[in-house]
Design a protein around this motif. Structure first.
Motif, PDB file in Angstrom:
ATOM      1  N   SER A 113       0.830  -1.206   0.000  1.00  0.00           N
ATOM      2  CA  SER A 113       0.000   0.000   0.000  1.00  0.00           C
ATOM      3  C   SER A 113       0.862   1.253   0.000  1.00  0.00           C
ATOM      4  O   SER A 113       1.819   1.373   0.764  1.00  0.00           O
ATOM      5  CB  SER A 113      -0.930   0.015   1.211  1.00  0.00           C
ATOM      6  N   LEU A 120       0.286  -2.147   4.803  1.00  0.00           N
ATOM      7  CA  LEU A 120      -0.294  -3.431   4.456  1.00  0.00           C
ATOM      8  C   LEU A 120       0.202  -3.847   3.082  1.00  0.00           C
ATOM      9  O   LEU A 120       0.577  -3.004   2.264  1.00  0.00           O
ATOM     10  CB  LEU A 120      -1.819  -3.338   4.448  1.00  0.00           C
ATOM     11  N   LEU A 122      -0.507  -6.925  -0.272  1.00  0.00           N
ATOM     12  CA  LEU A 122      -1.382  -7.910  -0.888  1.00  0.00           C
ATOM     13  C   LEU A 122      -0.562  -9.011  -1.551  1.00  0.00           C
ATOM     14  O   LEU A 122       0.525  -8.764  -2.072  1.00  0.00           O
ATOM     15  CB  LEU A 122      -2.243  -7.264  -1.982  1.00  0.00           C
ATOM     16  N   LEU A 132      -4.648 -10.228   2.316  1.00  0.00           N
ATOM     17  CA  LEU A 132      -4.183  -8.961   2.864  1.00  0.00           C
ATOM     18  C   LEU A 132      -3.354  -9.244   4.106  1.00  0.00           C
ATOM     19  O   LEU A 132      -3.789  -9.990   4.989  1.00  0.00           O
ATOM     20  CB  LEU A 132      -5.378  -8.073   3.216  1.00  0.00           C
ATOM     21  N   PHE A 156      -3.314  -2.135  -4.926  1.00  0.00           N
ATOM     22  CA  PHE A 156      -4.016  -1.133  -4.147  1.00  0.00           C
ATOM     23  C   PHE A 156      -4.291   0.112  -4.989  1.00  0.00           C
ATOM     24  O   PHE A 156      -3.472   0.508  -5.826  1.00  0.00           O
ATOM     25  CB  PHE A 156      -3.169  -0.686  -2.954  1.00  0.00           C
ATOM     26  N   ALA A 178     -10.901  -3.588   1.399  1.00  0.00           N
ATOM     27  CA  ALA A 178      -9.941  -4.410   2.130  1.00  0.00           C
ATOM     28  C   ALA A 178     -10.480  -4.913   3.461  1.00  0.00           C
ATOM     29  O   ALA A 178      -9.967  -5.897   4.013  1.00  0.00           O
ATOM     30  CB  ALA A 178      -8.656  -3.612   2.362  1.00  0.00           C
TER      31      ALA A 178
END
Length: 315
Positions: A113, A120, A122, A132, A156, A178
């Motif tokens: 992110s 965070l 992914l 996540l 993101f 999310a």
């Protein structure tokens, strides 16, 4: 153009550091990712304009993607064919990476992110899920199931908090909250596998997709009945696309037709520049966010290139 050879390793992903304009990491695999191990290369651009290896890091399976931390310039996360994620401290090459294991199949895509307070990342996998993660926790925060085939890419939104997009072999793009894995917005974007997607850095509602059909399509997420632009020119699947960090309408792409292309959808439906300096599938692509007009790519010919496309001087 600066070039580096990764002997007996085939390139899947290349990423510039968001902290140092001269540093980049490259995720590679033995035997084209079909079997064998993987190597993560930390490279540096020298004052003489060459690429040199700072260090390399070994994993027991092929590495398919890598992403830098957005808060710590020494941390990167890689993704591998055994379903694992590895958090590496580049300042401590002798230390084993922190491992995250929840995916059941190959992990093909990572994204961290850009909203710094979130911290965070992914992971998108061939097990048809996106997960996540918080890098300080061993277990995923959420798992997002809904794609009917393997997930190639998840990214993101750089503008919309808690929002990300994913694309899949099922031909769809899904938009997720999310914090709510159960209710994605879904729309069909290609009559083929969708291999990549990316958000425009300046228009929060604009996202582009690319597919095995050789098309790049742009979508307004408020009205996705038809694309707002469609670009065509690649003779094979378009493996990855990325919007420029410096322009609303400029994109770059890499393809299985061995080409890297620069596009400006406001100027033409055709590429404004075609670069053909690979002799195999081109997989990895990244813009240098700290140096305007600079791009890196890598491919199955074991070559990593850092270069400044001539068309970007005009754009």
């Amino acid at each position: 153009m600066a070039t580096y050879l990764t002997p007996n390793r085939h390139g899947y992903s290349v990423r510039f550091s968001p902290f140092n304009p001269d540093r980049l990491v490259v995720a590679t695999s033995q035997y084209f990712g079909l079997t064998g191990g993987g190597t993560l290369f930390l490279l540096e651009l020298t004052a003489e304009g060459t690429l040199t290896e700072v260090h390399n890091y070994q994993w027991t399976d092929g590495l398919f993607d890598v992403v830098w931390s957005e808060s710590n310039p020494s941390l990167v996360i890689s993704a591998s064919g055994d379903g694992a994620l590895q958090l590496w401290d580049l300042n401590n090459p002798k230390c084993n990476p922190v491992k995250f294991r929840e995916h059941k199949k190959e992990v093909y895509s990572l994204d961290w992110s850009k909203i710094r307070q979130e911290q965070l990342f992914l992971s998108a996998s061939w097990d048809c899920t996106v997960k996540l993660w918080d890098p300080n926790r061993q277990n995923a925060i959420n798992t997002f199931s809904g794609h009917k085939q393997l997930v190639y890419n998840a990214v993101f939104s750089p503008k919309i908090p808690n929002c990300f997009a994913s694309v899949s072999g099922d031909g769809t793009l899904k938009l997720w909250n999310a914090h709510n894995p159960s209710l994605p917005t879904t729309f069909r974007v290609h009559d083929a596998e969708v291999l990549s997607c990316d958000w425009c850095k300046y228009e929060e509602n604009l996202i582009a997709t690319s597919g095995s059909d050789g098309f790049i399509r742009g979508w307004d997420i408020r009205n996705y009945n038809q694309p707002i632009f469609q670009l065509k020119g690649c003779s094979s699947a378009i493996r990855k696309i990325q919007f420029s960090p410096f322009s609303t309408s400029v994109l770059a792409s890499v393809s299985y037709d061995f080409s890297t292309r620069i596009w400006d959808f406001k100027r033409s439906i055709e590429a404004v520049e075609i670069i053909e300096h690979h002799s195999e599938f081109v997989y990895g692509l990244d813009w240098n966010v700290l140096r305007k007009g600079q791009i890196a790519d890598c491919g199955w010919d074991s070559l990593v290139h850092v270069f400044n496309p001539s068309s970007l001087k005009d754009l």
